[in-house]
Design a protein around this motif. Structure first.
Motif, PDB file in Angstrom:
ATOM      1  N   ALA A   1      -7.370 -14.502 -58.112  1.00  0.00           N
ATOM      2  CA  ALA A   1      -7.678 -15.377 -56.973  1.00  0.00           C
ATOM      3  C   ALA A   1      -6.427 -16.093 -56.470  1.00  0.00           C
ATOM      4  O   ALA A   1      -6.265 -16.309 -55.265  1.00  0.00           O
ATOM      5  CB  ALA A   1      -8.749 -16.400 -57.368  1.00  0.00           C
ATOM      6  N   PHE A   2      -5.531 -16.455 -57.385  1.00  0.00           N
ATOM      7  CA  PHE A   2      -4.267 -17.066 -56.953  1.00  0.00           C
ATOM      8  C   PHE A   2      -3.445 -16.078 -56.129  1.00  0.00           C
ATOM      9  O   PHE A   2      -2.783 -16.456 -55.155  1.00  0.00           O
ATOM     10  CB  PHE A   2      -3.468 -17.544 -58.171  1.00  0.00           C
ATOM     11  CG  PHE A   2      -3.998 -18.788 -58.801  1.00  0.00           C
ATOM     12  CD1 PHE A   2      -4.084 -19.969 -58.070  1.00  0.00           C
ATOM     13  CD2 PHE A   2      -4.424 -18.799 -60.116  1.00  0.00           C
ATOM     14  CE1 PHE A   2      -4.579 -21.131 -58.646  1.00  0.00           C
ATOM     15  CE2 PHE A   2      -4.923 -19.954 -60.700  1.00  0.00           C
ATOM     16  CZ  PHE A   2      -5.002 -21.130 -59.963  1.00  0.00           C
TER      17      PHE A   2
ATOM     18  N   TRP B   1     -16.242 -12.498 -54.927  1.00  0.00           N
ATOM     19  CA  TRP B   1     -15.733 -13.774 -54.419  1.00  0.00           C
ATOM     20  C   TRP B   1     -14.689 -13.568 -53.322  1.00  0.00           C
ATOM     21  O   TRP B   1     -14.487 -14.443 -52.473  1.00  0.00           O
ATOM     22  CB  TRP B   1     -15.105 -14.581 -55.565  1.00  0.00           C
ATOM     23  CG  TRP B   1     -14.035 -13.840 -56.306  1.00  0.00           C
ATOM     24  CD1 TRP B   1     -14.192 -13.110 -57.449  1.00  0.00           C
ATOM     25  CD2 TRP B   1     -12.658 -13.720 -55.946  1.00  0.00           C
ATOM     26  NE1 TRP B   1     -13.001 -12.545 -57.825  1.00  0.00           N
ATOM     27  CE2 TRP B   1     -12.030 -12.902 -56.918  1.00  0.00           C
ATOM     28  CE3 TRP B   1     -11.884 -14.227 -54.902  1.00  0.00           C
ATOM     29  CZ2 TRP B   1     -10.679 -12.580 -56.863  1.00  0.00           C
ATOM     30  CZ3 TRP B   1     -10.532 -13.908 -54.860  1.00  0.00           C
ATOM     31  CH2 TRP B   1      -9.948 -13.095 -55.822  1.00  0.00           C
ATOM     32  N   ASP B   2     -14.022 -12.405 -53.303  1.00  0.00           N
ATOM     33  CA  ASP B   2     -12.968 -12.164 -52.322  1.00  0.00           C
ATOM     34  C   ASP B   2     -13.499 -11.974 -50.906  1.00  0.00           C
ATOM     35  O   ASP B   2     -12.712 -11.844 -49.963  1.00  0.00           O
ATOM     36  CB  ASP B   2     -12.122 -10.954 -52.730  1.00  0.00           C
ATOM     37  CG  ASP B   2     -12.955  -9.723 -53.032  1.00  0.00           C
ATOM     38  OD1 ASP B   2     -13.946  -9.852 -53.769  1.00  0.00           O
ATOM     39  OD2 ASP B   2     -12.605  -8.634 -52.556  1.00  0.00           O
ATOM     40  N   THR B   3     -14.822 -11.968 -50.739  1.00  0.00           N
ATOM     41  CA  THR B   3     -15.385 -11.928 -49.388  1.00  0.00           C
ATOM     42  C   THR B   3     -14.905 -13.128 -48.576  1.00  0.00           C
ATOM     43  O   THR B   3     -14.756 -13.042 -47.349  1.00  0.00           O
ATOM     44  CB  THR B   3     -16.926 -11.912 -49.453  1.00  0.00           C
ATOM     45  OG1 THR B   3     -17.346 -10.748 -50.173  1.00  0.00           O
ATOM     46  CG2 THR B   3     -17.540 -11.863 -48.058  1.00  0.00           C
ATOM     47  N   CYS B   4     -14.665 -14.256 -49.246  1.00  0.00           N
ATOM     48  CA  CYS B   4     -14.108 -15.431 -48.558  1.00  0.00           C
ATOM     49  C   CYS B   4     -12.821 -15.067 -47.819  1.00  0.00           C
ATOM     50  O   CYS B   4     -12.562 -15.546 -46.709  1.00  0.00           O
ATOM     51  CB  CYS B   4     -13.786 -16.544 -49.553  1.00  0.00           C
ATOM     52  SG  CYS B   4     -15.160 -17.152 -50.536  1.00  0.00           S
ATOM     53  N   LEU B   5     -12.009 -14.222 -48.445  1.00  0.00           N
ATOM     54  CA  LEU B   5     -10.737 -13.836 -47.868  1.00  0.00           C
ATOM     55  C   LEU B   5     -10.905 -12.770 -46.801  1.00  0.00           C
ATOM     56  O   LEU B   5     -10.171 -12.750 -45.810  1.00  0.00           O
ATOM     57  CB  LEU B   5      -9.786 -13.326 -48.957  1.00  0.00           C
ATOM     58  CG  LEU B   5      -9.099 -14.338 -49.876  1.00  0.00           C
ATOM     59  CD1 LEU B   5      -8.238 -15.290 -49.090  1.00  0.00           C
ATOM     60  CD2 LEU B   5     -10.069 -15.070 -50.765  1.00  0.00           C
TER      61      LEU B   5
ATOM     62  N   ALA C   1     -12.462 -19.571 -52.014  1.00  0.00           N
ATOM     63  CA  ALA C   1     -12.583 -18.635 -53.130  1.00  0.00           C
ATOM     64  C   ALA C   1     -12.525 -19.364 -54.463  1.00  0.00           C
ATOM     65  O   ALA C   1     -13.302 -19.062 -55.385  1.00  0.00           O
ATOM     66  CB  ALA C   1     -11.467 -17.587 -53.045  1.00  0.00           C
ATOM     67  N   LEU C   2     -11.633 -20.324 -54.589  1.00  0.00           N
ATOM     68  CA  LEU C   2     -11.524 -21.079 -55.843  1.00  0.00           C
ATOM     69  C   LEU C   2     -12.777 -21.924 -56.078  1.00  0.00           C
ATOM     70  O   LEU C   2     -13.263 -22.033 -57.211  1.00  0.00           O
ATOM     71  CB  LEU C   2     -10.278 -21.955 -55.816  1.00  0.00           C
ATOM     72  CG  LEU C   2      -8.939 -21.199 -55.829  1.00  0.00           C
ATOM     73  CD1 LEU C   2      -7.771 -22.168 -55.701  1.00  0.00           C
ATOM     74  CD2 LEU C   2      -8.794 -20.369 -57.103  1.00  0.00           C
ATOM     75  N   ILE C   3     -13.320 -22.531 -55.004  1.00  0.00           N
ATOM     76  CA  ILE C   3     -14.574 -23.299 -55.139  1.00  0.00           C
ATOM     77  C   ILE C   3     -15.701 -22.384 -55.606  1.00  0.00           C
ATOM     78  O   ILE C   3     -16.480 -22.725 -56.509  1.00  0.00           O
ATOM     79  CB  ILE C   3     -14.936 -23.970 -53.798  1.00  0.00           C
ATOM     80  CG1 ILE C   3     -13.933 -25.081 -53.471  1.00  0.00           C
ATOM     81  CG2 ILE C   3     -16.360 -24.541 -53.857  1.00  0.00           C
ATOM     82  CD1 ILE C   3     -14.105 -25.666 -52.084  1.00  0.00           C
ATOM     83  N   ALA C   4     -15.799 -21.207 -54.986  1.00  0.00           N
ATOM     84  CA  ALA C   4     -16.846 -20.255 -55.352  1.00  0.00           C
ATOM     85  C   ALA C   4     -16.725 -19.860 -56.822  1.00  0.00           C
ATOM     86  O   ALA C   4     -17.722 -19.775 -57.549  1.00  0.00           O
ATOM     87  CB  ALA C   4     -16.770 -19.013 -54.466  1.00  0.00           C
TER      88      ALA C   4
ATOM     89  N   LEU D   1       3.843 -15.036 -61.931  1.00  0.00           N
ATOM     90  CA  LEU D   1       3.303 -15.011 -63.285  1.00  0.00           C
ATOM     91  C   LEU D   1       1.790 -14.804 -63.319  1.00  0.00           C
ATOM     92  O   LEU D   1       1.290 -13.872 -63.969  1.00  0.00           O
ATOM     93  CB  LEU D   1       3.676 -16.309 -64.015  1.00  0.00           C
ATOM     94  CG  LEU D   1       3.155 -16.443 -65.450  1.00  0.00           C
ATOM     95  CD1 LEU D   1       3.717 -15.328 -66.329  1.00  0.00           C
ATOM     96  CD2 LEU D   1       3.484 -17.811 -66.023  1.00  0.00           C
ATOM     97  N   PHE D   2       1.050 -15.672 -62.655  1.00  0.00           N
ATOM     98  CA  PHE D   2      -0.411 -15.578 -62.691  1.00  0.00           C
ATOM     99  C   PHE D   2      -0.925 -14.248 -62.128  1.00  0.00           C
ATOM    100  O   PHE D   2      -1.758 -13.580 -62.764  1.00  0.00           O
ATOM    101  CB  PHE D   2      -1.032 -16.761 -61.952  1.00  0.00           C
ATOM    102  CG  PHE D   2      -1.003 -18.062 -62.720  1.00  0.00           C
ATOM    103  CD1 PHE D   2      -0.508 -18.114 -64.008  1.00  0.00           C
ATOM    104  CD2 PHE D   2      -1.474 -19.236 -62.141  1.00  0.00           C
ATOM    105  CE1 PHE D   2      -0.478 -19.305 -64.725  1.00  0.00           C
ATOM    106  CE2 PHE D   2      -1.446 -20.434 -62.844  1.00  0.00           C
ATOM    107  CZ  PHE D   2      -0.945 -20.467 -64.132  1.00  0.00           C
ATOM    108  N   PRO D   3      -0.480 -13.826 -60.933  1.00  0.00           N
ATOM    109  CA  PRO D   3      -0.949 -12.536 -60.426  1.00  0.00           C
ATOM    110  C   PRO D   3      -0.603 -11.363 -61.343  1.00  0.00           C
ATOM    111  O   PRO D   3      -1.440 -10.473 -61.559  1.00  0.00           O
ATOM    112  CB  PRO D   3      -0.236 -12.410 -59.071  1.00  0.00           C
ATOM    113  CG  PRO D   3       0.014 -13.814 -58.646  1.00  0.00           C
ATOM    114  CD  PRO D   3       0.328 -14.547 -59.914  1.00  0.00           C
TER     115      PRO D   3
END
Length: 512
Positions: free
Chosen positions: A74-75, A241-245, A262-265, A433-435
């Motif tokens: 998500a990040f 969740w990526d539907t937000c994007l 997306a993060l809220i979802a 890093l995170f991705p």
């Protein structure tokens, strides 16, 4: 109806934009659409039992473990969306990072995964429609209509048609329906959790288990094989969740709002899953006897077994209604990513030009939406008539597609921003890093799933020439994408030469 053609001039990458309706959805609406696409109540009723069967009382820990790679990815979506708020999302971003062929296959992974999910959601919504009708009328004959193949298919086609029509009319219509359906789901889940925790330990539930913090410890899972199997199920529970994007071009504040939504979802989802998983284990345990979550007779539809005992005959009907609402809501919103991904691919000449047409009034990718609906209807009908085993194995193959395009998107983020990773600690962490960690975790699940799929016992237990049907279907669907890509390479050479969309070209968004 008349459609607008917003394709760029061949080989130029320039256009007046895709024609989507901008500023149609705010932060709340975007988050609601993200939660809706995941379909939390549907995911819980279909995977609580399977996950408990794999990892026992460590089910809540596996839900947390599955949340981690999704959060890391998500990040990646958030950072990429800030600089390229394009409705093609994974397709567009991976083209810019890795080139047209990798990007095309990433887009294909998203499209085919969505078609599989749409067909499954339609089938679940149909089954719960007749199950709910039977509960309301107190008639087993009405509930048994779902077992009539002709009735089941016709009902399923009607639900697909209704979902397609709502999606066709635009984000405003979508948002209004979703507020009600998502609100119903979350309220009913909250009622179930409260009643389950309250009744846990009573004489009516002899398999009840007292809560333990060890349930949240993933290292307590008995074996690595069981952990990876449970993790695969957990990852599926967060998909969507990526539907937000994907709706970013139609969202107010397209650079930042979709990422925040997306993060809220994701937070809402993990909270719902943990609360429900803990409550369910407290009241019936994770065993395979009686109402235990892992009982093979009820594990594929836990809420159908627990609705009456936990919530009573009257409130229990609400749980049936919530599952129906969950599947129906997700069926409708899941058209958003596939239609807009196809629109973007067509706009950039990666698919036939006709799919780049946008409805002049509703500002939606009308032809892509209708085509997705028709493909879903045909796919589900054919699979149902040919073999229930094939349909089940197709659903099992879904996890492969999800890990495939999510991992590619995560790696695309780290690669696209590679020159910026030394600029600051924030850039290094969130853009690199995170991705990268998220991509590696999903790649590991992809490889492990691929190996497990080879075994004929995986899925329905059927095989083709000694190879598991799930493997044949999963790999076969990806190879079909390769064939279509080669055909499109001859029809649209400019895209595959990198002349239409590359790192230097600007993405085509609303208002350009």
């Amino acid at each position: 109806m008349t459609q607008l053609d917003v394709r760029p001039q061949e080989g130029t990458g320039k256009s007046e934009g895709k024609g989507l309706g901008g500023n149609s959805v705010g932060l709340l609406g975007s988050a609601v659409i993200g939660v809706s696409t995941v379909a939390p109540v549907y995911c819980l009723t279909s995977t609580l039992g399977s996950t408990a069967g794999e990892v026992g009382l460590q089910m809540p820990a596996v839900f947390l473990a599955g949340f981690l790679p999704m959060l890391l990815v998500a990040f990646a979506y958030r950072e990429l969306n800030k600089v390229m708020p394009d409705c093609g999302t994974s397709f567009t971003w991976t083209v810019k990072a890795f080139g047209p062929r990798v990007g095309w296959m990433c887009g294909w992974g998203l499209v085919i995964a969505t078609i599989i999910v749409l067909s499954n959601l339609a089938g679940v919504a149909t089954s719960y429609f007749w199950l709910l009708a039977g509960e309301i009328t107190n008639s087993s004959a009405v509930a048994d209509l779902d077992g009539n193949k002709a009735v089941h298919i016709l009902t399923c086609l009607a639900l697909i048609a209704a979902a397609t029509a709502i999606s066709y009319r635009g984000m405003t219509a979508t948002k209004g329906v979703q507020y009600t359906l998502v609100g119903l789901q979350l309220v009913v889940l909250a009622v179930f959790v409260v009643m389950a925790v309250t009744k846990a330990g009573s004489a009516d539930f002899p398999t009840s288990v007292p809560f333990s913090w060890s349930w949240l410890n993933p290292f307590s899972v008995q074996s690595f094989g069981a952990f990876t199997a449970g993790l695969s199920l957990s990852i599926f529970m967060y998909w969507g969740w990526d539907t937000c994007l994907t709706a970013n071009e139609e969202t107010i504040g397209s650079e930042r709002t979709p990422g925040r939504a997306a993060l809220i979802a994701m937070v809402v989802l993990v909270g719902s899953y943990l609360a429900t998983g803990v409550a369910a284990q407290m009241i019936v345990g994770s065993g395979d006897k009686g109402l235990g979550l892992a009982n093979p007779e009820t594990s594929d539809n836990v809420f159908a077994a627990l609705a009456g005992p936990v919530m009573g005959p009257t409130l229990g009907i609400l749980l049936f209604l919530a599952v129906l609402a969950s599947a129906a809501a997700s069926l409708q919103t899941t058209f958003i990513p596939v239609a807009r991904t196809v629109l973007a691919m067509s706009t950039y000449e990666a698919l036939p030009a006709s799919y780049a047409r946008v409805h002049p009034r509703f500002k939606t990718p009308g032809r892509a939406t209708v085509t997705a609906g028709a493909a879903t209807a045909v796919f589900y009908t054919v699979m149902t008539l040919v073999s229930e085993h094939v349909l089940v194995d197709t659903i099992y193959a879904l996890g492969l597609m999800i890990c495939f395009y999510y991992a590619l998107t995560a790696f695309a983020c780290a690669w696209y921003f590679k020159a910026e990773l030394r600029s600051s600690l924030r850039d290094f962490t969130f853009k690199g890093l995170f991705p990268a960690l998220g991509g590696l975790l999903l790649s590991a699940v992809f490889v492990k799933t691929l190996v497990d799929m080879w075994n004929p016992e995986y899925g329905s237990g059927s095989s083709v020439l000694g190879v598991g049907s799930v493997f044949v279907i999963g790999v076969g669907l990806l190879l079909i994408g390769v064939v279509i890509m080669l055909v499109m390479g001859r029809r649209s050479p400019a895209f595959f030469r990198g002349e239409v969309l590359n790192r230097e070209t600007e993405v085509l968004v609303v208002g350009e």
